[in-house]
Design an enzyme around this catalytic site. Structure first.
Site, PDB file in Angstrom:
ATOM      1  N   GLU A 130       0.837  -1.191   0.000  1.00 40.72           N
ATOM      2  CA  GLU A 130       0.000   0.000   0.000  1.00 40.72           C
ATOM      3  C   GLU A 130       0.878   1.250   0.000  1.00 40.72           C
ATOM      4  O   GLU A 130       1.825   1.327   0.784  1.00 40.72           O
ATOM      5  CB  GLU A 130      -0.915   0.037   1.233  1.00 40.72           C
ATOM      6  CG  GLU A 130      -1.926   1.166   1.157  1.00 40.72           C
ATOM      7  CD  GLU A 130      -2.906   1.184   2.337  1.00 40.72           C
ATOM      8  OE1 GLU A 130      -3.729   2.111   2.386  1.00 40.72           O
ATOM      9  OE2 GLU A 130      -2.843   0.286   3.194  1.00 40.72           O
ATOM     10  N   ALA A 271       1.997   0.053  10.600  1.00 33.80           N
ATOM     11  CA  ALA A 271       1.645  -1.338  10.347  1.00 33.80           C
ATOM     12  C   ALA A 271       0.815  -1.391   9.073  1.00 33.80           C
ATOM     13  O   ALA A 271       0.410  -0.365   8.533  1.00 33.80           O
ATOM     14  CB  ALA A 271       0.876  -1.934  11.521  1.00 33.80           C
ATOM     15  N   GLU A 307      -5.236  -2.487  12.850  1.00 33.57           N
ATOM     16  CA  GLU A 307      -4.988  -3.361  11.701  1.00 33.57           C
ATOM     17  C   GLU A 307      -5.937  -4.553  11.698  1.00 33.57           C
ATOM     18  O   GLU A 307      -6.387  -4.988  10.635  1.00 33.57           O
ATOM     19  CB  GLU A 307      -3.538  -3.839  11.694  1.00 33.57           C
ATOM     20  CG  GLU A 307      -2.499  -2.721  11.735  1.00 33.57           C
ATOM     21  CD  GLU A 307      -2.713  -1.634  10.690  1.00 33.57           C
ATOM     22  OE1 GLU A 307      -3.259  -1.921   9.607  1.00 33.57           O
ATOM     23  OE2 GLU A 307      -2.342  -0.478  10.964  1.00 33.57           O
TER      24      GLU A 307
END
Length: 883
Positions: A130, A271, A307
């Site tokens: 990402e 993360a 997350e």
């Protein structure tokens, strides 16, 4: 013309969005990992998208820094005249309605310092995809609205890489040849490429399990380097708490056989929520009392929750395009904020979040980098992982919750998942689900997505004793931001209460209502100005405004200092109690800053001393709340409160207030420190203990500012005897700028030199040094063996802390801080453009500086802009700052 002008990167615009020309039915990936060159083979089963406006469009696959070996179409080699390759893409011409495309490329992960795509860290392989890292792995439709099922086979040397991980469920493994083994993973859920993950290396695993509410047993695994295994137990407990909370509060259950976390020290972000295989910065996994502070423990728990929550709000339902980034991030931040509030102290969590918002996001809204929660354009998407997208985005979700109530919000969320599970959607889809589930029109509310800037809400009150009414005239304005000179009214929920002379809550009834409606009301401000009249008010009340910080706005109300002191003592809303102290301190500091600029004598108002004394002596109050009341606003926050920034005046005023309060409340600080010091006890991560440590250490900081031997000895004793990093770091921070600080810093480094995360704390404390030679110290620390400029955590701890948070140090009168930052940005841009662009944001306030510094900062920015080979990441930040 600047030589950069002819090649300036062009922005990508939201209005230009077009659906992909092709869609993928499935993808099979094979990785042959090697020390010098990794081969990646992909098999793409694809078909044309009937919704694309061009029926015979070419297939354009994204690719960057790839070495193409072969292309096969339906099993046959493609002739080179059927495809074109350039630095950014592979274009396939003349495809039919469907095809099977097989592409083999080579990459060199060991040379990848950008930490995007596939890279190596400490001998192990990791990925970060990402937003657009997958294109550095293989040619692909690297966009979030292309979702498909992935099968991944990893082949590697068994002795060097015994652990081979990817998304989904492990379905097979075996010996590939004499030295190499293989593992095959299948992800049963469709996902975009940004959620792909691969890890290979020598890692140890902490194992546990969680049984879902439907009775499924999920294997939990945390992978770390062997020496860090003992630091993972808090992270594992955080996983289980997160899974349970998401079931209880949202009704959401985990959906794979295993949930894996891997910790890596070289990582650009906090993360990453890759489906089933979350990759974490070690900062948000590793914790034990001797090495991690209370804030670290809370950070681990919050980021793990964040997350994990992405499994539904980001993975099962993802964003259509990167302009919709806050659709997943703002929503998931709100979810992790609520989780932390339930796990710790709701009041303290809310105040902490608001402090972050005001210090960082309000500043961004007032800078050249201001952008809406859903941006209209970007040059480099990595630059839009911002506090606006995340924290302001979370405030937008919180306002849905405030307007609809907990039950209505849950109805909206349930409809959102029912409609869009397995889809890539937009912020409009979220708003539609919320509105349709509740019969609520969010048309105007959606301006929060499209308009940048922080609204200013002005409140004027009037009490009418004869008619027993209390009237609030409330108006809103929003300052111009880049590209948006004028703003339409927002839909703003304003929670408030009224207190009587004894501090009791007054039941509230608006004119026209048939009955009383409770003591906290949520008013809906939708016009430029509105009038709200409360009836049955028999005496002049004190308003408690913006309870719980019900909207991300700046409140303009003419409080008297007596009213603020009253609210500090009596308001039932913990946020408003803290807000009263914060407002009182801010007003005093602004007066002191003005006096310092004018070289006038500084003085401490008695009203502030009295109010703070009462707070400190209130033994029934939450110690954590009192600690926050005594935490002075950051210099950077104060810089945003003035029309023209004079860094030295801000520092002088803030330091004066700190020492003056210490002198005035010397005995109270000493008493409170002794009250919470007590005998050494085993560390507990519990809200009550966290609160006691927080207030104790705030008191220690004030006492040592007096530079008296007895209090310095207190700090030295705490530093030497502390059995946890919270107390150790607080004592070191109290000593660091005193003559005794050099010895304490040396002792700390000697003890923790082999622990990178603890050494980052050491770097940060010195980067914040308020002495005149801070820049020289930072330069010297760059040569320390524990500092590596290729590691983002080190850069953030030392360089970014100095440039972004050490106001007077960075903004030196001679301009040396600006020259230093520019020098470091250029070095970092060659290694890791994402990290370089974050450092470049240190210049965001330059236009508000006093004239001499403003000219120096502009010179540094112009020198940066003159470099023709800047990355898109840095170019965007610099060009917007100079616009």
């Amino acid at each position: 013309m600047n030589k950069r002008d002819s090649i300036a990167p062009q922005p990508i615009l939201l209005r230009d969005y077009v659906v992909p020309a092709f869609l993928l039915d499935r993808v099979d990936l094979t990785f042959e990992l090697d020390e010098t060159s990794t081969r990646v083979s992909s098999r793409l089963v694809l078909h044309r998208n009937p919704d694309h406006p061009v029926s015979d469009a070419d297939l354009v696959l994204d690719g960057h820094e790839l070495m193409l070996e072969s292309v096969l179409l339906d099993g046959e080699p493609m002739s080179t005249d059927r495809y074109d390759v350039d630095d950014e893409s592979l274009t396939i011409k003349g495809l039919g309605e469907s095809a099977i495309l097989e592409i083999t490329t080579r990459i060199e992960p060991q040379k990848n310092t950008s930490l995007m795509g596939l890279y190596k860290s400490n001998g192990n392989f990791f990925t970060q995809c990402e937003a657009e890292g997958f294109r550095k792995i293989t040619y692909y439709l690297d966009r979030p609205d292309v979702m498909t099922r992935f099968t991944t086979t990893i082949i590697a040397d068994r002795s060097k890489y015994p652990v081979l991980l990817s998304n989904g469920n492990r379905v097979g493994e075996g010996q590939y040849d004499r030295n190499r083994h293989w593992v095959k993973w299948v992800d049963p859920f469709k996902k975009p490429s940004y959620l792909f993950a691969l890890v290979a290396g020598k890692l140890s695993c902490l194992q546990d399990s969680f049984t879902t509410r439907s009775g499924r047993k999920v294997a939990l695994e945390i992978y770390v380097e062997p020496q860090d295994l003992e630091k993972c137990h808090h992270a594992m407990e955080s996983v289980k708490r997160s899974m349970k909370w998401d079931e209880d509060v949202y009704g959401l259950e985990y959906d794979l056989d295993s949930y894996m976390i891997v910790a890596v020290s070289d990582f650009n972000m906090g993360a990453m929520e890759n489906k089933g295989l979350n990759i974490f910065n070690t900062k948000y996994v590793l914790a034990r009392p001797e090495t991690a502070t209370d804030a670290d423990y809370m950070g681990v728990e919050a980021v793990i929750a964040h997350e994990y929550f992405h499994n539904w709000t980001g993975n099962r339902v993802t964003c259509r395009d990167w302009f919709q980034l806050s659709l997943k991030e703002g929503l998931t931040v709100f979810r992790d904020q609520e989780f932390t509030a339930d796990m710790t102290s709701r009041a303290v969590k809310r105040i902490d979040d608001v402090r972050t918002l005001r210090t960082a996001q309000f500043a961004e809204d007032a800078s050249p980098m201001a952008h809406p929660v859903r941006p209209d354009s970007y040059i480099e998407i990595n630059n839009f992982y911002t506090v606006t997208i995340y924290e302001k985005g979370a405030e937008v979700v919180r306002m849905y919750h405030t307007l609809l109530g907990a039950e209505g919000y849950r109805k909206g969320i349930d409809l959102y998942f029912k409609r869009h599970d397995g889809q890539a959607v937009t912020c409009d889809d979220f708003a539609a689900a919320m509105g349709d589930a509740n019969g609520f029109d969010f048309t105007q509310f959606k301006r929060w997505y499209s308009q940048a800037g922080t609204p200013v809400v002005k409140v004027v009150s009037q009490f009418d004793a004869a008619n027993q009414t209390y009237t609030l005239d409330i108006s809103q304005t929003c300052p111009p931001t880049p590209g948006q000179p004028e703003k339409l009214p927002f839909h703003i929920p304003i929670a408030l209460g009224l207190l009587d002379a004894a501090g009791a809550e007054i039941p509230l009834q608006l004119a026209g209502e048939a009955s009383l409606q409770g003591t906290t009301r949520v008013l809906q401000l939708t016009e430029a100005s509105q009038r709200f009249v409360f009836t049955g008010i028999s005496a002049q009340p004190t308003p408690s405004l913006l309870r719980g910080f019900s909207a991300p706005v700046k409140l303009d109300y003419p409080w008297t200092r007596q009213e603020l002191a009253f609210l500090m003592a009596h308001d039932s809303d913990s946020f408003c109690r803290w807000e009263a102290s914060h407002t009182l301190i801010r007003e005093v500091l602004l007066e002191l800053i003005a006096a310092a600029r004018a070289s006038e004598t500084l003085s401490l108002p008695g009203e502030l001393v009295d109010a703070m004394r009462r707070a400190l002596l209130d033994e029934a109050a939450d110690p954590a709340l009192i600690a926050l009341m005594f935490t002075l606003p950051a210099e950077t926050y104060l810089a945003d409160q003035v029309d023209e920034i004079h860094p030295d005046a801000i520092r002088t005023a803030r330091e004066y207030l700190r020492v003056a309060l210490a002198k005035a409340l010397r005995s109270e600080f000493k008493h409170t420190y002794a009250r919470f010091c007590g005998a050494t006890q085993a560390y507990r991560y519990a809200a009550v203990d966290i609160a006691k440590r927080a207030l104790k250490n705030v008191c220690l900081g004030y006492l040592t500012s007096l530079d008296e031997p007895a209090f310095i000895e207190l700090a030295q004793t705490q530093f030497q005897q502390a059995n946890n990093m919270t107390d150790s770091q607080a004592a070191l921070a109290a000593l660091v700028e005193l003559p005794q600080g050099a010895t304490a810093l040396a002792d700390f480094a000697n003890r923790w030199q082999d622990d990178p995360l603890v050494m980052n704390k050491w770097f940060t404390l010195q980067a914040m040094d308020k002495r005149a030679d801070a820049l020289d110290r930072v330069r010297a620390l760059q040569q320390h063996p524990a500092f590596q400029i290729t590691n983002p955590n080190k850069v953030y701890a030392l360089l970014a802390t100095f440039c972004s948070s050490n106001l007077a140090g960075f903004h030196r009168a001679d301009g040396a801080g600006y020259a230093f930052a520019a020098e470091q940005i250029l070095v970092l841009d060659k290694l890791n453009p994402q990290v370089a662009s974050r450092l470049a944001r240190s210049f965001n306030r330059w236009k508000k500086l006093e004239p001499t510094r403003r000219a120096q900062a502009k010179t540094a920015l112009e020198k940066l802009a003159a470099h023709a080979d800047l990355s898109r990441d840095v170019f965007e930040i610099i060009s917007k700052n100079l616009a």
